[in-house]
Structure formats: C-alpha cells, structure tokens
Design a protein around this motif. Structure first.
Motif, PDB file in Angstrom:
ATOM      1  N   UNK A   1       0.824  -1.209   0.000  1.00 37.69           N
ATOM      2  CA  UNK A   1       0.000   0.000   0.000  1.00 37.69           C
ATOM      3  C   UNK A   1       0.857   1.258   0.000  1.00 37.69           C
ATOM      4  N   UNK A   2       1.766   1.356   0.971  1.00 38.02           N
ATOM      5  CA  UNK A   2       2.648   2.506   1.057  1.00 38.02           C
ATOM      6  C   UNK A   2       1.931   3.757   1.537  1.00 38.02           C
ATOM      7  N   UNK A   3       2.569   4.902   1.313  1.00 38.46           N
ATOM      8  CA  UNK A   3       1.977   6.161   1.719  1.00 38.46           C
ATOM      9  C   UNK A   3       2.487   6.660   3.054  1.00 38.46           C
ATOM     10  N   UNK A   4       1.610   7.314   3.801  1.00 37.43           N
ATOM     11  CA  UNK A   4       1.985   7.936   5.072  1.00 37.43           C
ATOM     12  C   UNK A   4       2.355   6.894   6.120  1.00 37.43           C
ATOM     13  N   UNK A   5       1.481   5.896   6.307  1.00 36.33           N
ATOM     14  CA  UNK A   5       1.702   4.888   7.332  1.00 36.33           C
ATOM     15  C   UNK A   5       0.395   4.202   7.679  1.00 36.33           C
ATOM     16  N   UNK A   6       0.408   3.483   8.786  1.00 36.48           N
ATOM     17  CA  UNK A   6      -0.775   2.750   9.232  1.00 36.48           C
ATOM     18  C   UNK A   6      -1.047   3.084  10.689  1.00 36.48           C
ATOM     19  N   UNK A   7      -2.318   3.178  11.035  1.00 37.68           N
ATOM     20  CA  UNK A   7      -2.758   3.449  12.402  1.00 37.68           C
ATOM     21  C   UNK A   7      -3.595   2.282  12.899  1.00 37.68           C
ATOM     22  N   UNK A   8      -3.256   1.790  14.083  1.00 43.63           N
ATOM     23  CA  UNK A   8      -4.028   0.743  14.748  1.00 43.63           C
ATOM     24  C   UNK A   8      -4.729   1.345  15.965  1.00 43.63           C
ATOM     25  N   UNK A   9      -6.028   1.061  16.101  1.00 42.79           N
ATOM     26  CA  UNK A   9      -6.759   1.370  17.329  1.00 42.79           C
ATOM     27  C   UNK A   9      -7.296   0.045  17.859  1.00 42.79           C
ATOM     28  N   UNK A  10      -6.482  -0.696  18.623  1.00 41.22           N
ATOM     29  CA  UNK A  10      -6.854  -2.065  19.016  1.00 41.22           C
ATOM     30  C   UNK A  10      -7.951  -2.093  20.063  1.00 41.22           C
ATOM     31  N   UNK A  11      -8.664  -3.199  20.090  1.00 36.03           N
ATOM     32  CA  UNK A  11      -9.750  -3.402  21.048  1.00 36.03           C
ATOM     33  C   UNK A  11      -9.191  -4.075  22.297  1.00 36.03           C
ATOM     34  N   UNK A  12      -8.268  -3.391  22.973  1.00 31.06           N
ATOM     35  CA  UNK A  12      -7.660  -3.907  24.197  1.00 31.06           C
ATOM     36  C   UNK A  12      -7.586  -2.777  25.210  1.00 31.06           C
ATOM     37  N   UNK A  13      -7.540  -3.130  26.482  1.00 32.30           N
ATOM     38  CA  UNK A  13      -7.444  -2.138  27.536  1.00 32.30           C
ATOM     39  C   UNK A  13      -6.124  -1.366  27.439  1.00 32.30           C
ATOM     40  N   UNK A  14      -6.132  -0.159  27.973  1.00 34.16           N
ATOM     41  CA  UNK A  14      -4.973   0.719  27.876  1.00 34.16           C
ATOM     42  C   UNK A  14      -3.736   0.128  28.529  1.00 34.16           C
ATOM     43  N   UNK A  15      -3.918  -0.722  29.548  1.00 38.46           N
ATOM     44  CA  UNK A  15      -2.760  -1.259  30.255  1.00 38.46           C
ATOM     45  C   UNK A  15      -2.238  -2.566  29.646  1.00 38.46           C
TER      46      UNK A  15
ATOM     47  N   UNK B   1       4.722   4.996  10.942  1.00 36.43           N
ATOM     48  CA  UNK B   1       5.024   5.688   9.692  1.00 36.43           C
ATOM     49  C   UNK B   1       5.728   4.753   8.697  1.00 36.43           C
ATOM     50  N   UNK B   2       5.358   4.881   7.423  1.00 38.78           N
ATOM     51  CA  UNK B   2       6.092   4.194   6.361  1.00 38.78           C
ATOM     52  C   UNK B   2       7.180   5.104   5.799  1.00 38.78           C
ATOM     53  N   UNK B   3       6.916   6.386   5.833  1.00 41.31           N
ATOM     54  CA  UNK B   3       7.856   7.401   5.362  1.00 41.31           C
ATOM     55  C   UNK B   3       7.846   8.521   6.383  1.00 41.31           C
ATOM     56  N   UNK B   4       8.990   8.745   7.050  1.00 44.31           N
ATOM     57  CA  UNK B   4       8.996   9.742   8.117  1.00 44.31           C
ATOM     58  C   UNK B   4       8.712  11.140   7.587  1.00 44.31           C
ATOM     59  N   UNK B   5       9.224  11.469   6.408  1.00 42.56           N
ATOM     60  CA  UNK B   5       8.976  12.828   5.926  1.00 42.56           C
ATOM     61  C   UNK B   5       7.504  13.010   5.570  1.00 42.56           C
ATOM     62  N   UNK B   6       6.879  11.955   4.985  1.00 47.43           N
ATOM     63  CA  UNK B   6       5.443  12.058   4.695  1.00 47.43           C
ATOM     64  C   UNK B   6       4.649  12.151   5.998  1.00 47.43           C
TER      65      UNK B   6
END
Length: 341
Positions: free
Chosen positions: A109-123, A312-317
């Motif tokens: 896919x590439x691009x900016x990067x990927x974000x995960x919002x997992x279904x797990x408790x904060x701890x 991030x996949x690309x730090x500058x992006x």
C-alpha cells in the motif's frame, strides 16, 4: 487468498472470500468493525478501500488478522491505512500480528503509514515495530463496556438508581420495543437521526450511506426501535460480531425523551444481544456531554481502551501529514469520513 508475504515466522495473505473472513473474525473474538460488511460500508462513495489480511504462523495456522481500511490522499501523501479496533487474535500475539500487517501494508500500500486502534485495555502491552503513540484518535478510547456474562439482575444492580427507575418506568409505558422490520421503518429511524443531529449539532452522512451500512452488515447490525402510537420515537443501532456489540447510531424525539424511551430501548437491545451470545457491549465513547451522562448510568465503572499506535512508512510524509493539518485528531476524523456518525 492472494498477495502473500512472510516475515518473522508469520505469513500475511489477503483473503477475498467474505464468508471465510467473517468466520475468521468471529472465531478469534474480533470486533464488529473488523467484519467484512463494515469495510464494505466504508467503501461507500469510494471513501475507503478495505484489505482483508490473514496472519498465519509457521505451521500455516491462522492466528488472527486485520481489516485494513486504505484511504487515497493527495500528493505527496498518497495513502493512509487505518485498522479500526484491530488487529484481532490472541492478546499476547497482537503486537506480532500488527507488526506483520504493517510490513505487508508498507510493501503493498505505502503512503503515510498505518494506524491501529486495538480493542484492548490501555494497560495491555501492544508494541508494533516502528510504532509510536497515535496522533489524535478516530474512536474514543474512554468508553463503557458492559460484561454480558452477568445476569440481568447483576447488570441492573450495577446501574445508577435513577437509570433503573427510568428503565422500569419506560417499560410500563404504552411503548413497543423491537427490531425494525422494513425499509419504511428504517427511513423513520433516519428521520429521528436527522432531528437528533440538528438538536445536538453534529453532521451526518447522506442517507444512502446508512442504507449501505444496514445492507452490508445485515444480521450483524440489528436496529432496535421504541414504537409509540405506531411510529418510532427512539432508535438504537449497534453492530455486533459473535462476541462484541458496538453502538453506531441512535436518536430520540421529544415524545421519546418525555417517556424515557431510550432507557427501555437500550435495555431491550442489551438483553437481545445477550441472548445472541454477545459477551461485551461497548457503548462507544464517553465525552463530557449529556449523552455520556446517560450512558454512564448503565454501569458503575468506565473503561479505557488503548489510545492507538501510528507506524510511519515514510517519516517525511508522516511529519508533513501531521504538520500540514491544524490538529491531527481533527484530521483523522475528517479523513475517517465521520467514522462513528
């Protein structure tokens, strides 16, 4: 399956069979936002492209996966990948699964990067190679999750006294609580949603989007309504996997407010989903507003889910993406296309 890649003993393959994907999600206690139908609904109008990634171990056994929603962005950013309430799999392997999904997505896919919002408790530890704390959030981590393994009496006991009173009062009113059964009833519920949005001041998708959500999620998206004198005065619309329910939309008119119909309606939905075998009922986010005050009456606790991880996949992006927008949190919500509206 197509497009396989292997790394660190885990292999990632793209699955293109809808029924097989939903079985995988349910077999691994995945969140309803990981169901195929949710990705198909988010593709409405070309907003997102869902990719369904299965992660297998070195024995070829599927241990989990992730529905990755890909959004095309203007140059120079190209694309952004997002995993709502995922990945899914054994809690102790979620970081490894996410890292494998990250490598596949970076390559394909590439691009900016990927974000995960997992279904797990904060701890709960959730470490992804190259990951950093998420800039803002799409889904609200502070929420309230009911444990439906409890009996109805135990659930009632944990509620605020006033909430119990209003549930009982609303159930004595001349109101019919049930699932909607027709397109006409859906349109009546959407009329209620329009009124609620106008009153609360939040934007909505076009109606075709909500019809798409209902069509694509099907039985995984029951819509409950309170009917008074033949018309709905309140509605509640969750999505539900085998184990978890997640509130998507809801609304109430003046008559419903006067009769406290939203109390009896939520209780009806909770009991129906419990009978279906759902064990977690997520009320979807707590803010400092009246709706959250209403939600908080249904339990004596709060839940804090993991705040999310950006890779991030690309730090500058990635840096340019964060700098180019006035607030990363607002940007993510805009790009998400009103994810939970």
């Amino acid at each position: 399956m197509t497009s396989s890649s292997a790394s660190a003993g885990l292999r990632v393959s793209e699955l293109t069979d809808r029924a097989a994907w939903d079985r995988l999600v349910d077999d691994h206690a995945g969140h309803p936002l990981q169901l195929w139908g949710w990705g198909a609904a988010k593709a409405h109008g070309g907003r997102w492209t869902p990719r369904h990634l299965v992660v297998t171990d070195d024995q070829g056994v599927a241990i989990g996966g992730a529905q990755v929603l890909v959004r095309r962005l203007p140059l120079p950013f190209r694309r952004l990948a997002y995993v709502p309430r995922g990945p899914f799999g054994p809690q102790e392997r979620l970081g490894d699964i996410a890292s494998a999904v990250t490598r596949w997505t970076s390559e394909h896919v590439g691009g900016v990067g990927i974000t995960f919002e997992p279904d797990v408790d904060a701890d709960v530890p959730f470490r992804v190679g190259g990951g950093r704390p998420q800039q803002g959030h799409v889904l609200i981590p502070r929420t309230l999750i009911l444990d439906l393994r409890q009996t109805p009496d135990e659930l009632m006991h944990a509620m605020a006294k006033k909430t119990r009173q209003y549930i009982r009062k609303s159930l004595r009113e001349p109101i019919e609580y049930r699932r909607i059964v027709s397109d006409a009833e859906l349109e009546q519920c959407l009329d209620l949603y329009d009124l609620t949005a106008q009153r609360a001041g939040f934007p909505l998708h076009d109606r075709a989007y909500y019809r798409t959500v209902q069509r694509e999620l099907g039985e995984a998206s029951p819509i409950y309504a309170a009917f008074h004198e033949g018309r709905p005065i309140a509605f509640l619309w969750p999505a539900a996997s085998a184990t978890t329910s997640f509130e998507l939309y809801g609304g109430v008119d003046e008559t419903g407010q006067r009769l406290r119909a939203n109390y009896g309606l939520k209780w009806t939905a909770i009991l129906d989903l419990q009978r279906r075998g759902v064990v977690r009922y997520d009320l979807n986010g707590l803010l400092n507003d009246g709706i959250s005050t209403f939600k908080m009456g249904f339990a004596s606790h709060e839940d804090l889910l993991h705040a999310g991880v950006d890779v991030p996949f690309s730090m500058w992006r990635y840096r340019a993406w964060v700098r180019a927008l006035p607030a990363a949190q607002g940007a993510m919500r805009r790009v998400a296309g009103l994810l939970h509206r």
